[in-house]
Design a protein around this motif. Structure first.
Motif, short mmCIF file in Angstrom:
data_model
loop_
_atom_site.label_atom_id
_atom_site.label_comp_id
_atom_site.label_asym_id
_atom_site.label_seq_id
_atom_site.Cartn_x
_atom_site.Cartn_y
_atom_site.Cartn_z
N PRO A 69 -2.08 9.63 13.10
CA PRO A 69 -1.52 10.63 12.17
C PRO A 69 -0.01 10.68 12.13
O PRO A 69 0.59 10.90 11.08
CB PRO A 69 -2.11 11.95 12.68
N LYS A 70 0.64 10.45 13.28
CA LYS A 70 2.11 10.53 13.32
C LYS A 70 2.77 9.42 12.49
O LYS A 70 3.92 9.56 12.08
CB LYS A 70 2.61 10.48 14.76
N ASP A 71 2.03 8.33 12.25
CA ASP A 71 2.57 7.20 11.48
C ASP A 71 2.12 7.21 10.03
O ASP A 71 2.43 6.28 9.28
CB ASP A 71 2.17 5.87 12.13
N LEU A 72 1.38 8.24 9.66
CA LEU A 72 0.92 8.35 8.27
C LEU A 72 0.90 9.83 7.91
O LEU A 72 -0.05 10.55 8.22
CB LEU A 72 -0.46 7.72 8.10
N THR A 73 1.95 10.29 7.26
CA THR A 73 2.12 11.72 7.03
C THR A 73 2.25 12.02 5.54
O THR A 73 2.28 11.13 4.71
CB THR A 73 3.38 12.23 7.76
N GLY A 74 2.31 13.31 5.25
CA GLY A 74 2.58 13.74 3.88
C GLY A 74 1.37 13.66 2.97
O GLY A 74 0.21 13.65 3.40
N ARG A 75 1.66 13.57 1.67
CA ARG A 75 0.62 13.61 0.65
C ARG A 75 -0.37 12.45 0.76
O ARG A 75 -1.53 12.57 0.37
CB ARG A 75 1.29 13.58 -0.73
N ALA A 76 0.10 11.33 1.32
CA ALA A 76 -0.75 10.14 1.42
C ALA A 76 -2.06 10.45 2.16
O ALA A 76 -3.11 9.92 1.81
CB ALA A 76 0.00 9.02 2.12
N ARG A 77 -2.01 11.32 3.17
CA ARG A 77 -3.21 11.65 3.93
C ARG A 77 -4.25 12.33 3.04
O ARG A 77 -5.44 12.03 3.12
CB ARG A 77 -2.86 12.54 5.13
N LYS A 78 -3.78 13.21 2.18
CA LYS A 78 -4.69 13.91 1.28
C LYS A 78 -5.28 12.94 0.26
O LYS A 78 -6.49 12.96 -0.02
CB LYS A 78 -3.95 15.04 0.56
N VAL A 79 -4.43 12.08 -0.29
CA VAL A 79 -4.90 11.10 -1.27
C VAL A 79 -5.94 10.18 -0.66
O VAL A 79 -6.91 9.77 -1.32
CB VAL A 79 -3.70 10.28 -1.81
N MET A 80 -5.78 9.85 0.63
CA MET A 80 -6.72 8.95 1.32
C MET A 80 -7.92 9.69 1.91
O MET A 80 -8.81 9.07 2.49
CB MET A 80 -5.98 8.18 2.41
N GLY A 81 -7.93 11.03 1.78
CA GLY A 81 -9.06 11.81 2.28
C GLY A 81 -9.13 11.91 3.78
O GLY A 81 -10.23 12.02 4.36
N LEU A 82 -7.98 11.91 4.45
CA LEU A 82 -7.94 11.96 5.91
C LEU A 82 -7.77 13.39 6.40
O LEU A 82 -7.00 14.16 5.82
CB LEU A 82 -6.79 11.11 6.43
N LYS A 83 -8.47 13.74 7.48
CA LYS A 83 -8.31 15.05 8.09
C LYS A 83 -7.00 15.10 8.87
O LYS A 83 -6.36 14.07 9.11
CB LYS A 83 -9.50 15.36 8.99
N GLU A 84 -6.65 16.30 9.32
CA GLU A 84 -5.33 16.52 9.92
C GLU A 84 -5.04 15.57 11.08
O GLU A 84 -3.97 14.96 11.15
CB GLU A 84 -5.22 17.97 10.39
N ALA A 135 0.79 -1.22 0.00
CA ALA A 135 0.00 0.00 0.00
C ALA A 135 0.82 1.28 0.00
O ALA A 135 1.81 1.40 0.73
CB ALA A 135 -0.93 0.01 1.21
N TYR A 136 0.37 2.25 -0.80
CA TYR A 136 0.95 3.59 -0.75
C TYR A 136 0.53 4.26 0.55
O TYR A 136 -0.62 4.21 0.96
CB TYR A 136 0.47 4.42 -1.94
N GLY A 137 1.47 4.92 1.20
CA GLY A 137 1.16 5.66 2.42
C GLY A 137 1.24 4.78 3.65
O GLY A 137 2.07 4.99 4.54
N ILE A 138 0.41 3.76 3.69
CA ILE A 138 0.42 2.84 4.83
C ILE A 138 1.74 2.09 4.90
O ILE A 138 2.25 1.77 5.97
CB ILE A 138 -0.76 1.84 4.71
N ALA A 139 2.32 1.83 3.73
CA ALA A 139 3.61 1.13 3.68
C ALA A 139 4.59 1.90 2.80
O ALA A 139 5.50 2.56 3.29
CB ALA A 139 3.42 -0.30 3.19
N LEU A 140 4.40 1.84 1.47
CA LEU A 140 5.40 2.34 0.54
C LEU A 140 5.29 3.83 0.26
O LEU A 140 4.21 4.42 0.35
CB LEU A 140 5.31 1.58 -0.78
#
Length: 466
Positions: A221-236, A139-144
């Motif tokens: 959130p501290k374990d999933l940062t950067g652009r991946a959060r936006k791509v996954m539609g996650l709030k801050e 997975a992008y973000g969660i892993a890679l």
């Protein structure tokens, strides 16, 4: 000139003297250290001796000792990266291929071998790939990281195979780069947009996988940062939540309806399900047949992932060897061989593993860890020796920004190409012109029990007795 000559000579002599001193000095220092350690080891009582660690580690295992220390430090569920079970699973080493030498004869080295594969042959839009090796869902973000995902996607396209999205976010650039794309439909809120689903060449409903089975997790959130959060539609400050179910009070009928909805929405691409291989694998397959799937992806017990609790890695599931044999046999028993495709993964690392799985009845192979280490190739030198090599590929890795996409593409592509060529050579050595000619009749085992359970000859007995 004489002055320069003497100065140069003096400098060389000085450097030589310093080097000799350092060499002698280091030898002296090392000798003192070894002598001192030797005195401790050879004279201290066993209860006070550092070598007490040897029987201790042998009794418990180094990995168990270290992981128990981490449990003692954290007081929480331990998450182990990349599999690495502390036990030895039965694998494919005891199975070998039968060469063609007298009749039939090997195939000429210049002949082309057909290794193309069709997944979901009964679907309205089957997926056709040029090689039987596909890139598993990492997975992008969660892993890679983004860089690694784009490298893998382009490499897959270049060799004519497919890449699985995994359960992370889906990069628009990845969709545009990839050739054949498998969208993993996971127990998440993200990656379910209709326009994205319609672009997929296959849909894979993830019910489980070999490293974590049907369990989900919450990623802070501290374990999933950067652009991946936006791509996954996650709030801050929102956790990324992977659930255990798709529906409240979930039933098989719910999943059957989901399969049909996805089939209609996508216009008939293959709809499959991924599960971890368990002790009731035949019952699981019966349920998947009832759901109306076009393919089944099975993860054996040696499968790995970004991180999972050791108890799920070590104490659940069955070996990949057992899984592929039982799954292929059961599909044949249910008259589904050739109608429902079988994809297998879990601890498959080298071309010999890949081809043996195909001989035992799989239609294609998913590659995960093997791709992870080959896409990084010599770029892991950015991290080692002071950091793990995976810090180059993870989304949260310290060296992800140094990862060069072009180099990743070339390394992954060359690995897939080389592996395919080795498999073709093996097929030629067996007298085969096509992957479709391969079966378990081309196998033998030097372990009697393995031979009996697979239904192949035991190498200690003459062929005619089997």
């Amino acid at each position: 000139m004489n002055i320069l000559y003497y100065l140069s000579f003096a400098m060389i002599a000085t450097l030589f003297a310093l080097s000799l001193f350092m060499l002698v000095g280091w030898r002296w220092l090392m000798k003192r250290i070894v002598k001192q350690m030797g005195n401790f080891i050879f004279t201290d009582s066993y209860q006070e001796n550092i070598i007490e660690m040897i029987p201790g580690f042998r009794h418990m295992g180094i990995q168990n000792v270290l992981e128990n220390s981490l449990r003692a430090e954290k007081g929480d569920v331990l998450y182990r990266p990349l599999g690495g079970s502390s036990k030895k699973w039965p694998h494919f080493d005891q199975v070998t291929f039968i060469p063609a030498q007298t009749t039939p004869f090997p195939i000429d080295g210049e002949e082309e071998i057909d290794v193309t594969v069709t997944i979901g042959p009964k679907a309205k839009k089957p997926m056709k790939i040029k090689i039987p090796l596909m890139i598993s869902g990492m997975a992008y973000g969660i892993a890679l990281s983004e860089q690694v995902r784009l490298s893998l996607a382009e490499a897959a396209k270049n060799v004519g195979t497919a890449i699985n999205s995994g359960e992370g976010g889906i990069l628009p650039e990845e969709l545009n780069t990839a050739g054949k794309y498998i969208l993993q439909f996971s127990k998440t809120e993200w990656s379910k947009e209709e326009d994205v689903l319609k672009r997929a060449d296959m849909i894979e409903i993830k019910l489980g996988q070999g490293a974590i089975f049907g369990m989900g997790k919450k990623i802070p959130p501290k374990d999933l940062t950067g652009r991946a959060r936006k791509v996954m539609g996650l709030k801050e400050n929102e956790n990324a939540v992977i659930g255990e179910h798709f529906f409240e009070d979930q039933t098989l009928e719910d999943l059957k309806e989901l399969v049909e909805e996805l089939r209609v929405l996508t216009g008939g691409v293959p709809i499959g399900v991924k599960i971890g291989a368990g002790g009731k694998i035949e019952e699981d397959i019966d349920h998947l047949i009832e759901m109306g799937v076009d393919y089944i992806a099975i993860d054996g017990g040696q499968a790995a992932m970004h991180e999972a609790p050791p108890i799920l890695y070590d104490d659940f599931g069955i070996p990949t060897l057992h899984a592929v044999v039982r799954a292929a046999n059961h599909l044949e028993k249910r008259n589904m061989k050739g109608q429902i495709s079988l994809i297998v993964s879990g601890g498959l690392l080298v071309p010999g593993h890949f081809l043996k799985v195909l001989a035992l009845g799989a239609d294609a192979v998913y590659l995960g860890s093997a791709m992870l280490f080959t896409v990084a190739h010599n770029q892991i030198l950015n991290a080692v020796p002071f950091e793990p090599p995976t810090q180059v590929v993870w989304n949260e890795g310290k060296f992800k920004e140094q990862f060069k996409i072009k180099d990743g593409v070339q390394a992954a592509e060359k690995f897939l190409t080389a592996s395919t060529e080795e498999m073709k050579m093996a097929l030629k050595a067996m007298g085969k012109r096509s992957l479709k000619e391969l079966s378990k009749k081309d196998l033998v085992s030097y372990d009697d029990l393995t031979a009996q359970m697979i239904g192949i000859p035991f190498s200690f007995k003459p062929w005619e007795e089997n």
